[in-house]
Structures are given as C-alpha cells and as structure tokens.
Write a protein that holds these residues in place. Structure first.
Motif, PDB file in Angstrom:
ATOM      1  N   LEU A  88     -11.652   6.242  -0.084  1.00  0.00           N
ATOM      2  CA  LEU A  88     -13.266   5.721   0.124  1.00  0.00           C
ATOM      3  C   LEU A  88     -13.398   4.957  -1.246  1.00  0.00           C
ATOM      4  O   LEU A  88     -14.425   3.899  -1.687  1.00  0.00           O
ATOM      5  CB  LEU A  88     -14.521   7.135   0.431  1.00  0.00           C
ATOM      6  N   TRP A  89     -13.243   6.293  -2.989  1.00  0.00           N
ATOM      7  CA  TRP A  89     -13.501   5.353  -4.182  1.00  0.00           C
ATOM      8  C   TRP A  89     -12.537   4.205  -4.007  1.00  0.00           C
ATOM      9  O   TRP A  89     -13.036   3.260  -3.831  1.00  0.00           O
ATOM     10  CB  TRP A  89     -12.844   6.435  -4.780  1.00  0.00           C
ATOM     11  N   ASP A  90     -11.773   3.962  -3.707  1.00  0.00           N
ATOM     12  CA  ASP A  90     -11.133   2.592  -3.727  1.00  0.00           C
ATOM     13  C   ASP A  90     -11.382   1.661  -3.290  1.00  0.00           C
ATOM     14  O   ASP A  90     -11.493   0.515  -3.772  1.00  0.00           O
ATOM     15  CB  ASP A  90      -9.142   2.589  -3.631  1.00  0.00           C
ATOM     16  N   LYS A  91     -12.239   1.698  -1.695  1.00  0.00           N
ATOM     17  CA  LYS A  91     -12.192   0.266  -0.969  1.00  0.00           C
ATOM     18  C   LYS A  91     -14.119   0.115  -2.221  1.00  0.00           C
ATOM     19  O   LYS A  91     -14.293  -0.895  -2.236  1.00  0.00           O
ATOM     20  CB  LYS A  91     -13.027   1.165  -0.251  1.00  0.00           C
ATOM     21  N   PHE A  92     -14.929   1.621  -2.402  1.00  0.00           N
ATOM     22  CA  PHE A  92     -15.576   1.458  -3.030  1.00  0.00           C
ATOM     23  C   PHE A  92     -15.661   0.568  -4.473  1.00  0.00           C
ATOM     24  O   PHE A  92     -17.172  -0.645  -4.946  1.00  0.00           O
ATOM     25  CB  PHE A  92     -16.296   2.931  -3.866  1.00  0.00           C
ATOM     26  N   LEU A  93     -14.610   0.338  -5.126  1.00  0.00           N
ATOM     27  CA  LEU A  93     -14.673   0.379  -6.409  1.00  0.00           C
ATOM     28  C   LEU A  93     -14.134  -1.362  -5.870  1.00  0.00           C
ATOM     29  O   LEU A  93     -14.591  -2.480  -6.851  1.00  0.00           O
ATOM     30  CB  LEU A  93     -13.337   0.711  -7.411  1.00  0.00           C
ATOM     31  N   ALA A  94     -13.232  -1.529  -5.199  1.00  0.00           N
ATOM     32  CA  ALA A  94     -13.293  -3.328  -5.051  1.00  0.00           C
ATOM     33  C   ALA A  94     -14.285  -3.780  -4.242  1.00  0.00           C
ATOM     34  O   ALA A  94     -14.553  -5.228  -4.743  1.00  0.00           O
ATOM     35  CB  ALA A  94     -12.324  -3.078  -4.009  1.00  0.00           C
ATOM     36  N   PHE A  95     -15.344  -3.146  -4.386  1.00  0.00           N
ATOM     37  CA  PHE A  95     -16.832  -3.938  -3.654  1.00  0.00           C
ATOM     38  C   PHE A  95     -17.454  -3.730  -4.200  1.00  0.00           C
ATOM     39  O   PHE A  95     -18.127  -4.745  -4.907  1.00  0.00           O
ATOM     40  CB  PHE A  95     -17.141  -2.469  -2.524  1.00  0.00           C
ATOM     41  N   LEU A 100     -20.436  -5.675 -10.438  1.00  0.00           N
ATOM     42  CA  LEU A 100     -20.527  -5.360 -12.100  1.00  0.00           C
ATOM     43  C   LEU A 100     -19.925  -6.185 -12.803  1.00  0.00           C
ATOM     44  O   LEU A 100     -18.057  -6.856 -12.759  1.00  0.00           O
ATOM     45  CB  LEU A 100     -20.264  -3.884 -11.898  1.00  0.00           C
ATOM     46  N   GLU A 101     -20.130  -5.662 -13.583  1.00  0.00           N
ATOM     47  CA  GLU A 101     -19.462  -6.957 -15.162  1.00  0.00           C
ATOM     48  C   GLU A 101     -17.786  -5.876 -15.171  1.00  0.00           C
ATOM     49  O   GLU A 101     -17.971  -4.390 -14.819  1.00  0.00           O
ATOM     50  CB  GLU A 101     -20.621  -6.608 -16.351  1.00  0.00           C
ATOM     51  N   ARG A 102     -16.864  -6.025 -16.019  1.00  0.00           N
ATOM     52  CA  ARG A 102     -15.396  -5.767 -16.126  1.00  0.00           C
ATOM     53  C   ARG A 102     -15.804  -5.069 -16.984  1.00  0.00           C
ATOM     54  O   ARG A 102     -15.661  -4.061 -17.430  1.00  0.00           O
ATOM     55  CB  ARG A 102     -14.873  -6.929 -16.860  1.00  0.00           C
ATOM     56  N   SER A 103     -17.313  -5.155 -17.762  1.00  0.00           N
ATOM     57  CA  SER A 103     -17.023  -4.190 -18.405  1.00  0.00           C
ATOM     58  C   SER A 103     -17.564  -3.141 -18.366  1.00  0.00           C
ATOM     59  O   SER A 103     -17.433  -1.609 -18.565  1.00  0.00           O
ATOM     60  CB  SER A 103     -17.631  -4.369 -20.043  1.00  0.00           C
ATOM     61  N   THR A 104     -18.515  -2.816 -17.299  1.00  0.00           N
ATOM     62  CA  THR A 104     -18.871  -1.702 -16.852  1.00  0.00           C
ATOM     63  C   THR A 104     -18.424  -0.976 -15.195  1.00  0.00           C
ATOM     64  O   THR A 104     -17.988   0.562 -16.452  1.00  0.00           O
ATOM     65  CB  THR A 104     -20.590  -1.678 -15.893  1.00  0.00           C
ATOM     66  N   LEU A 105     -16.926  -1.608 -15.545  1.00  0.00           N
ATOM     67  CA  LEU A 105     -16.276  -0.715 -14.536  1.00  0.00           C
ATOM     68  C   LEU A 105     -14.957   0.138 -15.283  1.00  0.00           C
ATOM     69  O   LEU A 105     -14.588   0.663 -14.782  1.00  0.00           O
ATOM     70  CB  LEU A 105     -15.468  -2.289 -13.781  1.00  0.00           C
ATOM     71  N   ALA A 149     -21.938   8.961  -9.161  1.00  0.00           N
ATOM     72  CA  ALA A 149     -20.899   8.139  -8.647  1.00  0.00           C
ATOM     73  C   ALA A 149     -20.026   8.644  -7.621  1.00  0.00           C
ATOM     74  O   ALA A 149     -20.185   7.356  -6.565  1.00  0.00           O
ATOM     75  CB  ALA A 149     -19.938   7.981 -10.187  1.00  0.00           C
ATOM     76  N   PHE A 150     -19.508   9.700  -7.010  1.00  0.00           N
ATOM     77  CA  PHE A 150     -19.657   9.939  -6.214  1.00  0.00           C
ATOM     78  C   PHE A 150     -20.615   9.767  -4.610  1.00  0.00           C
ATOM     79  O   PHE A 150     -20.383   9.425  -3.580  1.00  0.00           O
ATOM     80  CB  PHE A 150     -18.666  11.545  -5.616  1.00  0.00           C
ATOM     81  N   SER A 151     -21.876  10.178  -5.216  1.00  0.00           N
ATOM     82  CA  SER A 151     -22.585  10.265  -4.167  1.00  0.00           C
ATOM     83  C   SER A 151     -23.005   8.987  -4.334  1.00  0.00           C
ATOM     84  O   SER A 151     -22.978   8.735  -2.276  1.00  0.00           O
ATOM     85  CB  SER A 151     -23.694  10.711  -5.021  1.00  0.00           C
ATOM     86  N   ARG A 152     -23.080   7.391  -5.031  1.00  0.00           N
ATOM     87  CA  ARG A 152     -23.003   6.331  -4.815  1.00  0.00           C
ATOM     88  C   ARG A 152     -21.786   6.074  -3.598  1.00  0.00           C
ATOM     89  O   ARG A 152     -22.507   5.227  -2.913  1.00  0.00           O
ATOM     90  CB  ARG A 152     -23.254   5.224  -5.624  1.00  0.00           C
ATOM     91  N   CYS A 153     -21.025   6.456  -3.915  1.00  0.00           N
ATOM     92  CA  CYS A 153     -19.345   5.983  -3.165  1.00  0.00           C
ATOM     93  C   CYS A 153     -20.073   6.655  -2.016  1.00  0.00           C
ATOM     94  O   CYS A 153     -19.685   5.530  -0.578  1.00  0.00           O
ATOM     95  CB  CYS A 153     -18.818   7.074  -3.607  1.00  0.00           C
ATOM     96  N   CYS A 154     -20.459   7.316  -1.548  1.00  0.00           N
ATOM     97  CA  CYS A 154     -19.887   7.765  -0.094  1.00  0.00           C
ATOM     98  C   CYS A 154     -21.828   7.634   0.344  1.00  0.00           C
ATOM     99  O   CYS A 154     -21.257   7.339   1.710  1.00  0.00           O
ATOM    100  CB  CYS A 154     -20.601   9.297  -0.080  1.00  0.00           C
ATOM    101  N   ARG A 155     -22.915   7.140   0.166  1.00  0.00           N
ATOM    102  CA  ARG A 155     -24.344   6.613   0.532  1.00  0.00           C
ATOM    103  C   ARG A 155     -23.585   4.841   1.324  1.00  0.00           C
ATOM    104  O   ARG A 155     -23.809   4.801   2.161  1.00  0.00           O
ATOM    105  CB  ARG A 155     -25.377   6.054  -0.389  1.00  0.00           C
ATOM    106  N   TRP A 156     -22.811   4.395  -0.255  1.00  0.00           N
ATOM    107  CA  TRP A 156     -22.187   2.843   0.556  1.00  0.00           C
ATOM    108  C   TRP A 156     -20.906   3.065   1.300  1.00  0.00           C
ATOM    109  O   TRP A 156     -21.133   2.098   2.096  1.00  0.00           O
ATOM    110  CB  TRP A 156     -21.299   2.946  -0.706  1.00  0.00           C
ATOM    111  N   GLY A 157     -20.392   3.981   1.974  1.00  0.00           N
ATOM    112  CA  GLY A 157     -19.514   4.393   2.666  1.00  0.00           C
ATOM    113  C   GLY A 157     -20.278   4.607   4.446  1.00  0.00           C
ATOM    114  O   GLY A 157     -19.950   3.606   5.210  1.00  0.00           O
ATOM    115  N   ILE A 158     -21.672   5.400   4.360  1.00  0.00           N
ATOM    116  CA  ILE A 158     -21.771   5.550   5.525  1.00  0.00           C
ATOM    117  C   ILE A 158     -22.731   4.344   5.612  1.00  0.00           C
ATOM    118  O   ILE A 158     -22.824   3.923   6.950  1.00  0.00           O
ATOM    119  CB  ILE A 158     -22.572   6.800   4.483  1.00  0.00           C
ATOM    120  N   ASP A 159     -23.011   3.468   4.619  1.00  0.00           N
ATOM    121  CA  ASP A 159     -24.039   2.206   5.020  1.00  0.00           C
ATOM    122  C   ASP A 159     -22.819   1.365   5.496  1.00  0.00           C
ATOM    123  O   ASP A 159     -23.205   0.300   6.274  1.00  0.00           O
ATOM    124  CB  ASP A 159     -24.478   1.616   4.107  1.00  0.00           C
ATOM    125  N   SER A 160     -21.742   1.397   5.452  1.00  0.00           N
ATOM    126  CA  SER A 160     -20.818  -0.158   4.843  1.00  0.00           C
ATOM    127  C   SER A 160     -20.053   0.762   6.140  1.00  0.00           C
ATOM    128  O   SER A 160     -19.614  -0.796   7.186  1.00  0.00           O
ATOM    129  CB  SER A 160     -19.566  -0.003   3.597  1.00  0.00           C
TER     130      SER A 160
END
Length: 160
Positions: A88-95, A100-105, A149-160
């Motif tokens: 899920l984290w990999d999919k979230f990062l791809a999104f 996001l800016e490269r520096s943030t990533l 960050a994991f919480s944002r990732c999981c929320r994104w997963g649910i919304d997606s």
C-alpha cells in the motif's frame, strides 16, 4: 410510518418519494429515493426532507435537486486483494510523486520507507503491534511522524 405530507410511497414501484413546492418556483419538486418503504428507509428519507426544509428556510435551496439526490444503494464491492502496508505504501508513494516536490519525497518519505522496511510485520491487521514497535524503537517524534504518514497512506487507500 409517521404521517408526512412531503413523503409518500410511489404506488407503481413501492419506493419512497419526496414531493414538495417551494415559494417562488412554479413547479412541484419530485425526488425519488430509490428506497423501498420501511421504517428505516422512511427515517432516511425524512432526514433528507429535513435538509431540504432547512435549505429552503436559509434561502440556499438548490432547485436542480443535485444536492439532495440519493446515492446508489447497491451493495458495495469489497476488494478481494488484501494489501500489506509495504505494498500500500508503494502505491501511495507512486501517487504522491505526482503531487509532491522531489525534496519532500526524498527527505520525509525516504526515512519513513526505511522505517517500514525494518518492521517485522507488514500486515495492516497488526497496526497496534506496528505502533508499539515504532514507539519502542524510535523517538516519539520519529514514531509519530511514521504513524501519521502510515495513517495518511491508509486513508488514501480507503478513499482510492
């Protein structure tokens, strides 16, 4: 069901409908709920009617009725694929790379990815264990940052 002059059951389909007039509009408004007549559905339709009444009273009524339409009441499709946190984290990062800016990533998300890889369990069912491991192994700040960050990732997963 309680008596309500706005709500009735369509004789042909047996579904609950809302009919009403609004001062200043020449036509009668009609809203089909798509719900069969039952106590629970009657309460749902009454709740929508109350929203319409409030909007009329506040002079923000939507004559297109788009704001008041009932949703699709088919059974929700539950995904059969169970993702682990790392997948899920990999999919979230791809999104996120699109937003996001490269520096943030590279600064924030790279550190969290490193933490994720070191976790003994990647199962989302093990969320309490993951939390406890993070709090035991890392500073409060780092653990909190990772959990957020994991919480944002999981929320994104649910919304997606």
């Amino acid at each position: 069901m309680d008596e309500d002059k706005w709500i009735s059951s369509n004789l042909r389909t047996g579904k609950l409908i809302i009919r009403f007039r609004v001062r200043g509009f020449p036509k009668q408004f009609y809203l089909n709920s798509g719900l069969v007549c039952s106590k629970t559905n009657w309460d749902i339709v009454r709740s929508r009617k109350e929203i319409i009444e409030r909007d009329i009273a506040l002079n923000r009524f939507d004559p297109t009725l788009k704001l008041y339409k009932f949703g699709n009441y088919q059974k929700a499709v539950v995904p059969t694929e169970k993702l682990s946190l790392d997948k899920l984290w990999d999919k979230f990062l791809a999104f996120q790379t699109q937003h996001l800016e490269r520096s943030t990533l590279e600064s924030d998300y790279k550190q969290i990815t490193k933490i994720l890889v070191e976790l003994s369990s990647q199962s989302l069912e093990d969320a309490p264990i993951i939390r406890d491991v993070l709090l035991a192994k890392y500073s409060y700040h780092t653990a909190h940052k990772a959990l957020a960050a994991f919480s944002r990732c999981c929320r994104w997963g649910i919304d997606s």
